[in-house]
Design an enzyme around this catalytic site. Structure first.
Site, PDB file in Angstrom:
ATOM      1  NE  ARG A 112      -2.656   0.932   3.463  1.00 10.23           N
ATOM      2  CZ  ARG A 112      -3.370   0.645   4.546  1.00 10.23           C
ATOM      3  NH1 ARG A 112      -4.611   0.210   4.427  1.00 10.23           N
ATOM      4  NH2 ARG A 112      -2.863   0.778   5.751  1.00 10.23           N
TER       5      ARG A 112
ATOM      6  CE  LYS B  39      -2.505   4.568   7.211  1.00  6.26           C
ATOM      7  NZ  LYS B  39      -3.848   4.839   7.702  1.00  6.26           N
TER       8      LYS B  39
ATOM      9  CD  GLU C  83     -11.941   5.523   4.397  1.00  2.37           C
ATOM     10  OE1 GLU C  83     -11.510   4.599   5.099  1.00  2.37           O
ATOM     11  OE2 GLU C  83     -11.292   6.054   3.486  1.00  2.37           O
TER      12      GLU C  83
HETATM   13  C1  LIG Z   1      -9.100   6.591   6.790  1.00  2.37           C
HETATM   14  C2  LIG Z   1      -8.749   5.187   7.159  1.00  2.37           C
HETATM   15  N1  LIG Z   1      -9.492   4.190   6.646  1.00  2.37           N
HETATM   16  C3  LIG Z   1      -9.238   2.910   6.953  1.00  2.37           C
HETATM   17  C4  LIG Z   1      -8.189   2.563   7.788  1.00  2.37           C
HETATM   18  C5  LIG Z   1      -7.955   1.132   8.106  1.00  2.37           C
HETATM   19  O1  LIG Z   1      -6.906   0.589   7.357  1.00  2.37           O
HETATM   20  P1  LIG Z   1      -6.076  -0.619   7.930  1.00  2.37           P
HETATM   21  O2  LIG Z   1      -7.053  -1.704   8.249  1.00  2.37           O
HETATM   22  O3  LIG Z   1      -5.162  -1.010   6.825  1.00  2.37           O
HETATM   23  O4  LIG Z   1      -5.379  -0.139   9.134  1.00  2.37           O
HETATM   24  C6  LIG Z   1      -7.362   3.557   8.318  1.00  2.37           C
HETATM   25  C7  LIG Z   1      -6.215   3.295   9.176  1.00  2.37           C
HETATM   26  O5  LIG Z   1      -6.135   2.508  10.052  1.00  2.37           O
HETATM   27  C8  LIG Z   1      -7.658   4.894   8.005  1.00  2.37           C
HETATM   28  O6  LIG Z   1      -6.912   5.895   8.500  1.00  2.37           O
END
Ligand SMILES: Cc1ncc(COP(=O)(O)O)c(C=O)c1O
Length: 349
Positions: A82, A186, A222
């Site tokens: 990622r 991210k 989300e």
């Molecule tokens: C905006 C956002 N969505 C989703 C997630 C979840 O992603 P992950 O399961 O890879 O930690 C995160 C971070 O934890 C996030 O900051």
């Protein structure tokens, strides 16, 4: 403070001092040898891109001390991939899989005494960060970068015990990501974008903010910190959108849901459908699974603002609890890791 003196039950998801950080730089296409340092301050040029145009992406993953005493990282290869895709979006160099895993391993080993005990239920959160560092003024991508991995021994996201439900509000006035924007990566900039709206939601007493699609404000995207999933009629339902961060936790839960005999659907979830869910949760590395017991939608009409409330159980729902137990069991070595998701880390020599 030694490991024995730390009371992790008093900790939330925050920065707590550890021993060391690890970093490397890529200058003119060549990566330097990783440095393990006790100095937590970086010295950077004031024209480094990161201070101006936000060439910055990061990751979040956890290391757990298992019931068997072994230390595991959960799916770090997914984080590496990622980060690579985030860096590609920013058009800057990225560490390859091997480097990513090496620096995470070095960071864990350098902070070995700060990995919480199995009994504490806490974990060592790793924060890999990639930033553009070459001095520049023109608007272009960074050619030189620093890749650093730092750590913090954390408790639950809210500071409450695990699986304690929280409330959320729909973000009607602020978007997290544009339809064709960077939401699926991210990037630090995505979080900057959400801070003001998040602060307002917190001031109103909500634990979470639930963003909508920016084009129509008609469906769920989300939460500010995590993905959304709902359960109804034996089905695990989560949004499918390019502007939602592809959560590694959500991806893992979808597998576990299938294993538990649930149907899995990734599709558009219109706001009205919120009324029909039996269980609603946020999920992510930091929040793990956090049940949501109420979502408020403050709709502005000509006559004023009305609040529609979508209510869910005041305790974690039974299906969400099963998903939680299996996920955490794999992460902490109390359940068989049938998928080979965990990567073991050796103690420092
Ligand atoms: C905006 C956002 N969505 C989703 C997630 C979840 O992603 P992950 O399961 O890879 O930690 C995160 C971070 O934890 C996030 O900051």
């Amino acid at each position: 403070m030694t490991m024995a003196e730390i009371d992790y039950s008093k900790r939330s998801f925050n920065y707590y001092p550890t021993n060391a950080i690890v970093y490397t730089k890529c200058i003119d296409g060549r990566w330097s040898k990783p440095v393990v340092s006790n100095d937590f301050n970086f010295s950077l040029h004031c024209f480094a891109g990161v201070f101006h145009y936000a060439p910055s992406c990061f990751e979040g993953l956890k290391a757990y001390r298992g019931a068997d005493g072994l230390v595991r990282m959960f799916r770090p290869d997914e984080n590496a991939r990622r980060m690579e895709s985030s860096a590609q979006y920013l058009d800057m160099p990225a560490p390859n899989l091997e480097m990513f895993l090496d620096l995470c391993t070095l960071c864990i080993q350098a902070n070995w005494d700060f990995i919480p005990s199995f009994e504490s239920g806490a974990s060592l959160y790793l924060r890999p960060v990639l930033i553009g560092i070459n001095p520049q003024l023109g608007i272009h991508s960074s050619k030189d970068v620093m890749f650093a991995v730092m750590a913090s021994g954390v408790g639950t996201y809210s500071g409450a015990k695990s699986l304690v439900p929280g409330t959320a509000v729909l973000s009607r006035n602020y978007d997290r990501a544009a339809t064709y924007g960077s939401g699926g990566y991210k990037l630090g900039a995505n979080y900057a974008q959400s801070l003001h709206a998040y602060n307002l939601a917190h001031k109103m007493g909500y634990r979470e903010l639930l963003f909508l699609d920016s084009a129509t404000h008609s469906h769920i995207e989300e939460f500010g910190s995590s993905n959304f999933f709902g359960i109804k009629h034996g089905c695990y339902i989560t949004p499918n959108s390019p502007s939602v961060l592809p959560s590694i936790t959500n991806k893992s839960l979808r597998k576990i849901a299938e294993e538990l005999g649930l149907k899995v659907e990734r599709r558009t979830i219109f706001i009205d459908e919120l009324e029909t869910f039996e269980e609603v949760n946020s999920c992510g590395t930091a929040v793990v699974i956090t049940p949501i017991c109420r979502i408020d939608d403050k709709v502005t009409l000509e006559s004023g603002t009305i609040t529609r409330e979508y209510k869910y159980p005041e305790i974690c729902g039974p299906i969400s609890e099963k998903l939680y137990k299996r996920l955490v069991g794999i992460q902490r070595g109390t359940e068989e890791d049938t998928y080979g998701w965990c990567m073991f880390v050796n103690a420092p020599k």
